[in-house]
Each structure stands twice: as C-alpha cells, then as structure tokens.
Scaffold this active site. Sequence first.
Site, mmCIF file in Angstrom:
data_model
loop_
_atom_site.group_PDB
_atom_site.id
_atom_site.type_symbol
_atom_site.label_atom_id
_atom_site.label_comp_id
_atom_site.label_asym_id
_atom_site.label_seq_id
_atom_site.Cartn_x
_atom_site.Cartn_y
_atom_site.Cartn_z
ATOM 1 N N LYS A 779 0.821 -1.222 0.000
ATOM 2 C CA LYS A 779 0.000 0.000 0.000
ATOM 3 C C LYS A 779 0.855 1.273 0.000
ATOM 4 C CE LYS A 779 -3.540 -0.397 -0.428
ATOM 5 N NZ LYS A 779 -4.212 -0.656 -1.715
ATOM 6 N N THR A 780 1.958 1.231 -0.747
ATOM 7 C CA THR A 780 2.794 2.427 -0.897
ATOM 8 C C THR A 780 2.942 2.820 -2.357
ATOM 9 O OG1 THR A 780 4.816 1.086 -0.966
ATOM 10 C CG2 THR A 780 4.123 1.941 1.189
ATOM 11 N N TYR A 1013 -11.315 6.175 0.321
ATOM 12 C CA TYR A 1013 -11.768 5.653 1.603
ATOM 13 C C TYR A 1013 -12.254 6.807 2.478
ATOM 14 C CZ TYR A 1013 -8.856 1.712 0.136
ATOM 15 O OH TYR A 1013 -8.293 0.690 -0.565
#
Length: 1059
Positions: A779-780, A1013
Amino acid sequence: MTISATAARTTTSTPATGTASTTIHNIANRLPGKSLKYEKLIKQPQMQSGTTSVTATQTDADAHGLGTADPFVDCGHLNKHFANGHATPPDLHTANIATDRSMLLPPEHTANGFLASGIVTYKAKTNGGSYDFNSTSSTTIGSVSGAGGGGSGAGGAGSSIASSLCHCCNLIARRCIGINVRRCVLALFAITVVSIFYYTHYVGTDVFDGLIQRDTHPAPIINCRMINSAGKHIRDASPAPDHRSEARLRIDPKVLVFVETTYSGLGRDIAELLVYNRIKYKIEVAGKSLPVLTNLDKGRYGVIVFENLDKYLNMDKWNRELLDKYCREYSVGIVGFVSPSEETLVGAQLRDFPLFVHTNLRLRDASLNPASSVLRLTRAGETAWGALPGDDWAVFQHNHSTYEPVEWAQRNTQEYPADSVGQVQLPLTTVLQDRGQLDGIQRVLFGSSLRFWLHRLVFLDALSYLSHGQLSLSLERMILVDIDDIFVGEKSTRLRPDDVRALIATQKIIGGMVPGFRFNLGFSGKYYHHGTREENLGDDFLLQNVQEFNWFSHMWKHQQPHLYDNLTLLMAEMQLNYAFAKEHNIPTNSGYSISPHHSGVYPAHELLYLAWKQVWNVKVTSTEEYPHLRPARLRRGFIHRNIMVLPRQTCGLFTHTMYIDRYPGGRDKLDESIQGGELFQTIVYNPINIFMTHMSNYGSDRLALYTFQSVIKFLQCWTNLKLASAPPIQLAEMYFRLHPEEVDPVWGNPCDDARHKKIWSKTKNCDSLPKFLVIGPQKTGTTALYTFLSMHGSVASNIPSPDTFEEVQFFNGNNYYRGLDWYMDFFPSETLPNTSSPMPTTLGTPRFMFEKSATYFDGEAVPKRAHALLPHAKIVTILISPAKRAYSWYQHHRAHGDVIANNYSFYQVITASDSAPRALKDLRNRCLNPGKYAQHLEHWLAYYPAQQVHIIDGEQLRLNPIDVMNELQRFLKIQPLLDYSNHLRYDVKKGFYCQAVSEKRNKCLGKSKGRQYPQMDERSAKLLQRYYLNHNTALEKLLKKLGSRPIPQWLKDDLSTGT
C-alpha cells in the site's frame, strides 16, 4: 641380497640389497693402491627332485661386465614352469642376471614363489695377499596370488611363449657375441616385439599385476604413554572437569575480542576458531571506547580476549578500571596473548603484576600440566615432540601462588647448543593460569599465537574455564566414514581380497576405540566385476562379507543426477541399482544415499529428491557443498522435501591419493593433518562428522585405514573426547536437535560458485535471475511502479503466479521451501516478446529482469535469503507516511472481505492488546509493523550496501512519476532510457497518473486501485502519530546517515505533528 616382487608396486630391494658388492668395495677401500681381482665360485645348493642343476664360474672380468661368458639361458626349467600350470614366466632379465654378482640358479618352489638361492664365495687377490669372504644370495623370481582357473591351458600357452622367448634370447646371445652390429640390432628388435606381444596378452590378468606389486602399507605410528595397544587407558583417568558454576547464569555465552586492527592475523585466527565452534563473538579494535558491557543486570560477554596483551596492560586508566570492575562484578575472565616484537625481552616484568617474561625464543617438546584446572577438552600426559612453530615464543616466570603453569616446553637446544652444555633443561612455562588471588580477576596468558595446534585446544578450554562453563563445548563426538564408489574404478585401483580382509580387520580395531563403528559403503552395481581377475575376486569377497558393513546407494552407473530432466528415466537408473542390491543381499533400508560428485543435492535438483523418496525412501544425505566447499568451518545442514542434508567433511584423501609416496607434500603432510592438523581439528570442532572417502583409498597403500586409525588414536592421546558412531538417520536426528536453526535452507546463487555451476541443471541460466527487487511495503504504490517499469521494452518481470498474480512471494513463506527450480520457472531464459510496450521487443531479446513482492520489506528472513541468491541485485523500496499506509492497508483488507477487518474498527485493530484474540493480534501486527521503516531498512542494509538500495518517496511517485522513473532508470543503469513524459498522463477521474495509450485514451490500474476511503478518525490519527514518532525519528537519522537522499516532506510533517 633379497628382491621381493610381492611387496611393492614395482620390484624393490630390501635394505640388504647390494650386500656383496658393498663388501667388496669396502675391502677395496681398505686396500688403497692395490688392485683387486675377484673370483666368484657359485656353489650349487641341494635342490628338490626334478630341478635342473646349473653350475657356473664367473671370473673377475665377468663380474665387471667385461667377459664373454656363455650367455645362453637354460630354457628347460622355464618350459617346465609353464607346463606345471603357472601363468607367469620368471622374469627373463632376472633369470639371466639374478643379482649383481650371480647367474640364475634353478628355482626352488616355495609357498611364496620361486626362490633361487646360492652361496657365493669371493676370493680377492692383491699384490700383497688375499682375502676370503662369503656372501649369501637369494632372489624371489615371482609370485602368483590368483585363485582358481587357468591350470593346464595357461601352462600350454605359457610353455610355448617361454620357449619362443628363450630361443630369441639364445639367438640374441649368439648374434651379439660376434662383431655384426646389424644382426644384433635386428635380434633386439625381434625380442622387443615378442615381449610387447606377451605383456599385451597378459596385461589384463592377475599374472601381470602380480609382477607389479604395491608398496608396503604404512602402519600407524601414534604411540601414547597413557594408552595400551587395545586403545584403553593404562590407568583410570579422572573424568574431564565440569567448569559449570552458578556464576555462568549472570553472563551471556559470548566472547568480546579486542584486536589491534581489523586485518590482524591472530585476530582473524581467533574469529575463525570461534566460528568453527559456533561461539558467538564481537570484534572491537583496541584503543577505542569500550562497548556496552551489560544488559540490565546481566553481563553481555562471558570472556574478554586480547589479541595483544600489551593493549590490556596499557589501557587508559578510565577504561581499564571500567573493564576490571566488570570482570570482578560478573566473574568474567580474560585471555591474553603475548604479541611478538623485534625487541627481545629478558626477565621483563609485566606492568602491575609479579610476572616476568622472556621473548623471542625457539622452543620444542611441549607438554601439559596434569594438575591444571583449566584443561577439560585437552588431555595431559603426552608430549608434542619436536620443534614448536615460530621463533618468537614468550615464556613466563612468576613468584606468586596465584599463578600455575598450564603448558610447558623445553628450550630448543639445537638452536642454542652452547646453553645446553652440562646443564639440566628445566621446563619453561608457555601458557599460564592466573587464579585471580591478586586482584579478583582470573586470566589465562599465552606465550605464542594459535599457530601451534595444541594452543587451539587450550584456548577453547580457557574459554570454558573462564566463563564458568557457559562456553563449554560438548565432549561427545560422532564419526561416520563413507566409502564412496564401491565397484567403481579403473583396473589396478580396486579392492583385492587382501584389501577387504584389511578393511574388516581395521574396522574391528577402530570399533574397539569408537563404539558402534562400521564403514559405510556406497555402491554402483553397474561396474561390478569390471576389474582384473583378482579385483573381481575382491568384489566377490566384499559381497561374501556384506553383513560386516553398512551400505548405501550411489547411482547405477555413477551418473550425475542433475543431468536428468526426466523423472522416469532417473528413477529407472535408481531401480537398476536397487535390483542389484536385492540380487546380492545388500541391505536397502538404510534410508541414506549419496549422489555422485554431490550432484543435485546442492544446488538442489528437485527430480533427485523426488526419485530418492520413491525408489529408496531416502531420509538422509550429506554434501560438502552447502553452502560452499570452502571454508570448511562454514559447512552447514538443511532439510529439503523431508530429506535431512548433513554437512560432509573431507579427510585429505581423494580418488587419486592411493600411494603414500605420491601423497601431495609426502607422508609428512598427511601426518601433519593427523597429528593436530586439519583432520584432527575437524573432529575436535564438529560434534557430528561424516567423512567422504573413496574405494581407491582402501586398496593400493590403504591410506584411509592408516589415516583414520592414526587420527582416532591421536584423539585419544590428546583429548577427553568420547568417540562413538551411529547410522546416518540417527546422526541426522542428533544434528538437527543440536542445530535447529539450520532446518530451513538458504538457497545460494549457483553461478557464484564454479563447483556449483558444474553440478547445476543445464536448463537453468543465471542470466534469467532478477537484477533488482521491488520489496514494498504494501500500500505504498508498488503496483503502480510495477506497471511503469513494465512499459520499458528492456525490462521484464516474472511470469504471473496463478495464486499471487504479479507477485511471486518466494523469499517469505512456504514458496521458499519449493526450491530454486520452482522460483526460476517464473523467469524463463527465453523471454517472451513485449509487443505492447512503447519500446517493443522480439522473442529472445535480452531483458532486465525484476520481481515485485510487496511483502518482502518487513519479512524477517527475506534480506538474508535474497542476498544469498541475489547478492548483486538492486533493492527498490517505496515509503509513505506510516500512519497513512496502515489505514490504507486496513481499508484494503475490508474491501477484500477480510472477516476480522470487517468485524473490528480501525481504532480497535491498532489498539488491540496482547491478550486479544490471536486473529486480531495478527491483524494488528500486519497492519502496524511494516511502518517501522528504519528498523526494516537497517535489516536490509545489514546484507546489502547502501549503494544497492534505492528509496523512493511514495508521494513523489504519485504526484511526479516522470522524474521518479527517470531517476530510477539512472540508478538501475537501464539502457536505453525511456522518456516517460511521452507515455504517462494524469487521469482526472482516477486521481493519479496512467499509461497514455493514445491522445485521448489512458490505460489505468484496476478498480481496486485509487479507491477513495473515508477519512481516518482523529483519535486514530493522533495515536498513530505518537506510535510512529520514535520510528520516524530513527528513519530521519538513517536517511541523513546514508546521505544523498532528501528528507521526504511527509516525514517532516509527521515529525512536527507527532511532537
């Protein structure tokens, strides 16, 4: 004079050779100025019935080769010899001139061959008188050791050949008596042709081998005063002392070593010895500040070692007081070595100690003090005779009861002859124990380095004693001797019946010293009965005694398994050997096998492991190649596909080392290895020893029997080790109980080791291995980076995995245990064309391979595993705010239906305690741990230099990918450079950059990427800022230390917010 044809490879003379001629010359020397003339009368001894009598007289001219005595050879007894069924004629040269001074006498049949003997009387005539003396001469003409077969048939053929040879000899004699040189040359040529024909005809039989016998087999020469011929101690020795005390509980089993420089010789020897014995240590350069010595209320080091004792004696006051205080408080001892110097000291006092030293001495004959409490591994009572290595020894003199000698030596009187005249040589102390009665600190001081083999043992005992048993080594030693290549070998290199008898006899002797000892024989049935007649009898005799040994399987034809790419063919070869074993009652249930040349064991050839399991139910093997052959101290074991692989040791004997006089360096070199050298130390340092030998080492001069019987005897002389043996499966179970950390293999790069490359599958190519790794964390932006890299025509990634898509995830997880072959299947050597790239390629175009697995970043074992296989690879990582990354990771798992993530809020996950349900704790750790960037980067930097690590600012990759990709291309040195400004375009809908396919169309990542999100709640954000504050501070320091890397803006923001 006696010449034996049965004791050597070639006919050799005993020390009595030349007795008669030597006596003559001695008399001549005693009669200077007088000419000697000799008459030799050969008196015919009483012969057995049926022999032919020959009487001849040789004058003085004949004795010197100047006469013309009748040269005819009596062929009658030669023909009779063959007619009696003997396959070998007497050596015609020996028959013609049996010794220097006698003609051939009729053979006397004995059990050992045909003995020609006679009493020779010499009469010396001089101008002034005469001397009479007698000499006895005998000659062994030949020996036949074959059994059975070839009786009358061989006799008939031999008789014809012998008759022809004798006629040729007589013909030459007649022709050469005259002056016609041409006829003489032609006659010599004819006899040469006949001789060649004869030896060619008999070269494959035992007859010819009987003429060329082997040297006398070397016998063990190790003699111990304390041990009888049966290998038992003459008087009951006291058990080795137990150094353990309660003081050991306050210190760690680790050694602190102070060296003069990082490259100093003695310091390197100390470190290697500690590594060999798996003792943890830390190296510090003396003169700097002391490292941290304690951890809470426990000492970090059990023993302090000074490579140069002067560095301890001359420490600055502050560090000296600090170190001495630590030693007294935690009962830590000190080992010091007197360093050699050009200045010779005589009675020089050591600073602050009632102790005096003499330096630069040459010494000999070292022995140990039986009363020393330091000795545990080492046994006192023997003397190491001879000069000690080096001329820079120091000896100690003392006048205080705190000191006690551990080792003595004598001054080398050969070097100082004047000093030894009329004086009794007193022992000189070369290793000294300080009991600590003066200042409360125990020490052991060495007067020389570790060049002397005995010092290595005493050093290990000093560590045990000074650490109160915390660094004690086990005294149990297991020994297994494998004999590879049974039935394999060229003619004249294989075993004969006598060799098998010697093997059984020596096994019994060694078994008396090593309980449970049996030789372990590895066979290849294809070459059964491929030797000479006598060697084939040796094969049969070996199988008649099959129950005497342990057995294991080689390959049927001794093939290398890595050459097989078909499992069925490989199994078929193994089944042939299995059938051979069943036919000859060889046990097939040992569960042990060795691959020829260690092929396929490491680097692992998966088909070999599969075939072993299915055909032989192999549970254990061994290799000398893991991780490398050299240095031997680093050999380790591993388990692969439920087969335990043990480290195998070499003993200095190889296939070609069959004769003692041809041993590299001579017998002295082999004895040096046995008597305190490499072989001796290998057994001392390794609790479990599996030695590799070959069948050829047990024939010829039987060097293996000599070697192992000698080294075991030497071990008994000098150590308190308890030797034993056991079958391979039992040894393997013991090994992995001792070293559970070695269960998991570490796959190395076969192309970095020439030996490994030779035994690696020919279908594999190191060029297809990745040149760089994208390691994450998750998640980078790793998927975006993967996509951008794939746009380059010269860059290619692995084939997608059916389970994990573009990520192989090899180095972390169960995939690693599938082996290197499984991993390399994702990187085909023939790369597919890249037609969709802005830089299209064709089939077979070289590509810059890479792999992306985002879970590598925080994998504990990943850096070590990756570096072992890809030591030259570049490492690429992407960092964003750790708090932001944790929240994105949590939302990603919710979106993919993770049950735990959907049952707990983000705040509940990151605040879960250690008492929470296990599933929740695991989710918390996987969410938070990757964000400890500095900790994980330090782990990677412990294996890869900073020049091979590239850190990408994840925010810059999202906002300005063109500059980031251009910088990455320069770092990776990819050619040609791709201008990403023409191929990347910002997509308004997605909110990030995508590949520009045309002027109006972009190709972006899937729906799961770039998902929006809900914003993180403030409570969680503040908690994470505090949680990561120390980690972010460490990251800032690390980036500054590495240099040339700007501090990311997100890191600055997180640090300012966190404070």
